[in-house]
Scaffold this motif. Structure first.
Motif, mmCIF file in Angstrom:
data_model
loop_
_atom_site.group_PDB
_atom_site.id
_atom_site.type_symbol
_atom_site.label_atom_id
_atom_site.label_comp_id
_atom_site.label_asym_id
_atom_site.label_seq_id
_atom_site.Cartn_x
_atom_site.Cartn_y
_atom_site.Cartn_z
ATOM 1 N N SER A 8 -76.042 18.371 8.087
ATOM 2 C CA SER A 8 -74.818 19.417 8.374
ATOM 3 C C SER A 8 -73.895 19.257 9.622
ATOM 4 O O SER A 8 -73.136 19.973 9.962
ATOM 5 N N LEU A 9 -74.562 18.293 10.728
ATOM 6 C CA LEU A 9 -73.617 18.282 11.883
ATOM 7 C C LEU A 9 -72.655 16.955 11.591
ATOM 8 O O LEU A 9 -73.232 15.954 10.969
ATOM 9 N N HIS A 10 -71.468 17.039 12.026
ATOM 10 C CA HIS A 10 -70.486 16.044 11.881
ATOM 11 C C HIS A 10 -70.345 15.504 13.638
ATOM 12 O O HIS A 10 -69.387 16.469 13.801
ATOM 13 N N PHE A 11 -70.578 14.295 13.933
ATOM 14 C CA PHE A 11 -70.315 14.045 15.125
ATOM 15 C C PHE A 11 -69.214 13.031 15.313
ATOM 16 O O PHE A 11 -69.411 11.952 14.437
ATOM 17 N N VAL A 12 -68.042 12.855 15.942
ATOM 18 C CA VAL A 12 -67.322 11.684 16.363
ATOM 19 C C VAL A 12 -67.199 11.128 17.658
ATOM 20 O O VAL A 12 -68.287 11.626 18.429
ATOM 21 N N GLY A 13 -66.642 10.268 17.782
ATOM 22 C CA GLY A 13 -66.658 9.701 19.180
ATOM 23 C C GLY A 13 -66.192 10.382 20.322
ATOM 24 O O GLY A 13 -65.527 11.576 20.138
ATOM 25 N N PRO A 14 -66.910 10.727 21.137
ATOM 26 C CA PRO A 14 -66.944 11.719 22.365
ATOM 27 C C PRO A 14 -65.594 11.537 23.289
ATOM 28 O O PRO A 14 -65.203 10.552 23.462
ATOM 29 N N THR A 15 -65.148 12.693 23.580
ATOM 30 C CA THR A 15 -63.856 12.867 24.668
ATOM 31 C C THR A 15 -64.726 13.415 25.947
ATOM 32 O O THR A 15 -64.143 13.319 26.906
ATOM 33 N N VAL A 16 -65.690 14.032 25.823
ATOM 34 C CA VAL A 16 -66.457 14.677 26.832
ATOM 35 C C VAL A 16 -67.857 14.517 26.650
ATOM 36 O O VAL A 16 -68.541 14.027 25.916
ATOM 37 N N VAL A 17 -68.197 14.089 27.880
ATOM 38 C CA VAL A 17 -69.672 13.937 28.290
ATOM 39 C C VAL A 17 -70.417 14.758 29.198
ATOM 40 O O VAL A 17 -69.914 14.890 30.238
ATOM 41 N N LEU A 18 -71.542 15.471 28.794
ATOM 42 C CA LEU A 18 -72.099 16.309 29.798
ATOM 43 C C LEU A 18 -73.499 15.893 29.944
ATOM 44 O O LEU A 18 -74.080 15.145 29.260
ATOM 45 N N ALA A 189 -68.130 18.765 18.339
ATOM 46 C CA ALA A 189 -68.001 17.516 17.546
ATOM 47 C C ALA A 189 -67.849 16.364 18.406
ATOM 48 O O ALA A 189 -68.112 15.118 18.014
ATOM 49 N N GLU A 190 -66.946 16.495 19.457
ATOM 50 C CA GLU A 190 -66.358 15.248 20.145
ATOM 51 C C GLU A 190 -67.115 15.404 21.627
ATOM 52 O O GLU A 190 -66.661 14.857 22.397
ATOM 53 N N THR A 191 -68.284 15.958 21.897
ATOM 54 C CA THR A 191 -69.183 16.136 22.939
ATOM 55 C C THR A 191 -70.509 15.389 22.769
ATOM 56 O O THR A 191 -71.400 15.749 21.683
ATOM 57 N N VAL A 192 -71.234 15.003 23.894
ATOM 58 C CA VAL A 192 -72.512 14.548 23.881
ATOM 59 C C VAL A 192 -72.926 14.935 25.045
ATOM 60 O O VAL A 192 -72.324 15.118 26.222
ATOM 61 N N MET A 193 -74.390 15.416 24.955
ATOM 62 C CA MET A 193 -74.973 16.147 26.135
ATOM 63 C C MET A 193 -76.123 15.194 26.523
ATOM 64 O O MET A 193 -77.114 14.812 25.545
ATOM 65 N N VAL A 194 -76.409 14.741 27.610
ATOM 66 C CA VAL A 194 -77.434 13.767 28.188
ATOM 67 C C VAL A 194 -78.280 14.527 29.190
ATOM 68 O O VAL A 194 -77.718 15.155 30.151
ATOM 69 N N GLY A 195 -79.638 14.779 28.651
ATOM 70 C CA GLY A 195 -80.657 15.417 29.546
ATOM 71 C C GLY A 195 -81.947 14.913 29.275
ATOM 72 O O GLY A 195 -82.355 14.630 28.162
ATOM 73 N N ASP A 196 -82.957 15.294 30.160
ATOM 74 C CA ASP A 196 -84.080 15.284 30.373
ATOM 75 C C ASP A 196 -85.027 16.263 29.499
ATOM 76 O O ASP A 196 -86.379 16.075 29.095
ATOM 77 N N ASN A 197 -84.564 17.767 29.387
ATOM 78 C CA ASN A 197 -85.433 18.596 29.123
ATOM 79 C C ASN A 197 -85.242 18.917 27.621
ATOM 80 O O ASN A 197 -84.041 19.134 27.256
ATOM 81 N N TRP A 198 -86.108 18.771 26.843
ATOM 82 C CA TRP A 198 -86.031 18.940 25.308
ATOM 83 C C TRP A 198 -85.447 20.121 24.811
ATOM 84 O O TRP A 198 -84.742 20.260 24.138
ATOM 85 N N LEU A 199 -86.086 21.530 25.545
ATOM 86 C CA LEU A 199 -85.563 22.670 24.945
ATOM 87 C C LEU A 199 -84.224 23.010 25.582
ATOM 88 O O LEU A 199 -83.389 23.339 24.774
#
Length: 259
Positions: A8-18, A189-199
């Motif tokens: 149900s999630l539609h992701f595209v190439g990111p413009t924002v990286v968190l 949809a144009e964002t990716v989140m990089v992090g170490d904490n699962w929750l």
């Protein structure tokens, strides 16, 4: 908001990286280990103590108390003293507030001085910066996180710092991610989140409709198999491919060579 299934999630190439900060870009765990080693060096009570076991005790107490600090139940200074009183009590130290505060003060001084980035963090930010809007989303005090970014040489590579202190909620609450998107003019949809904490970083991003990339540096178990995972921020081309779909960013690679 319940977690949405992958279909149900539609992701595209990111413009924002968190990014998360602590233990994603800033190597809190190894910095804290090194600070404990120096602070306890020469103290007879710790001559036979396994420093890794001591760090694990320290980490468990910190993980337990940090949410209470964020909720305002303790000040940062009070929480630091209480943490070290609990850590030191089995070794016959820190019985008085003054003793615990003295130990905590020494440890925090070493911790500040020894701060280091996670390996690969700076080259990754430098590669992304010319092409993407970069934000930090972190459960901590704004002043302390600004201090870390400055000391680590990352401030100029960050477009927005979003802290739980400023927003008034902590990850995984979707509101903190919504504020990040507002400040960075991004869409989920144009964002990716990089992090170490699962929750906080993975579940929180999913609940905000953002694609998470889990940094699993310490070999934890992945609860959702469809969530992308990396175990390191190196090598750079592999991490760029996971974040952006591209293994190299030509403009920035030239900049890295000339720096």
């Amino acid at each position: 908001m319940p977690l949405q299934p992958e279909s149900s999630l539609h992701f595209v190439g990111p413009t924002v990286v968190l990014f998360d900060l602590d233990d994603t870009l800033f190597d809190h765990a190894n910095t804290a280990r090194a600070a404990l080693a120096i602070t306890t060096a020469g103290l007879p009570e710790f001559q036979e103590v396994d420093l890794e076991a001591l760090y694990q005790q320290y980490s468990a107490i910190l993980e337990e108390m940090h949410p209470q600090v964020l909720a305002g139940r303790y000040s940062y200074e009070e929480a630091r003293r209480l943490r070290f009183q609990r850590l030191l009590a089995p070794y016959g130290l820190g019985a008085t507030n003054a003793e615990a505060e003295q130990f905590a003060h020494r440890h925090y001084g070493h911790y500040q001085r020894l701060r280091r980035p996670v390996p690969g963090a700076l080259p990754l930010l430098e590669a992304l910066k010319p092409h993407y809007r970069i934000g930090i989303v972190t459960n901590n005090r704004t002043s302390e996180q600004k201090e870390k970014l400055t000391q680590l040489g990352m401030s100029h590579l960050i477009d927005a710092l979003i802290t739980s202190e400023d927003v008034g909620v902590t990850k995984p609450n979707p509101r903190i991610y919504q504020v990040a998107l507002e400040r960075l003019h991004g869409s989920p949809a144009e964002t990716v989140m990089v992090g170490d904490n699962w929750l906080a970083d993975v579940v929180g991003a999913l609940e905000a409709g953002i694609r998470p990339l889990w940094l699993n540096r310490f070999a934890s178990t992945r609860a959702l198999p469809h969530v992308d995972e990396i175990t390191s921020l190196e090598p750079l081309p592999d991490v760029l491919l996971k974040i952006t779909g591209q293994a190299s960013l030509e403009i920035n690679q030239n900049a890295l060579v000339s720096s």
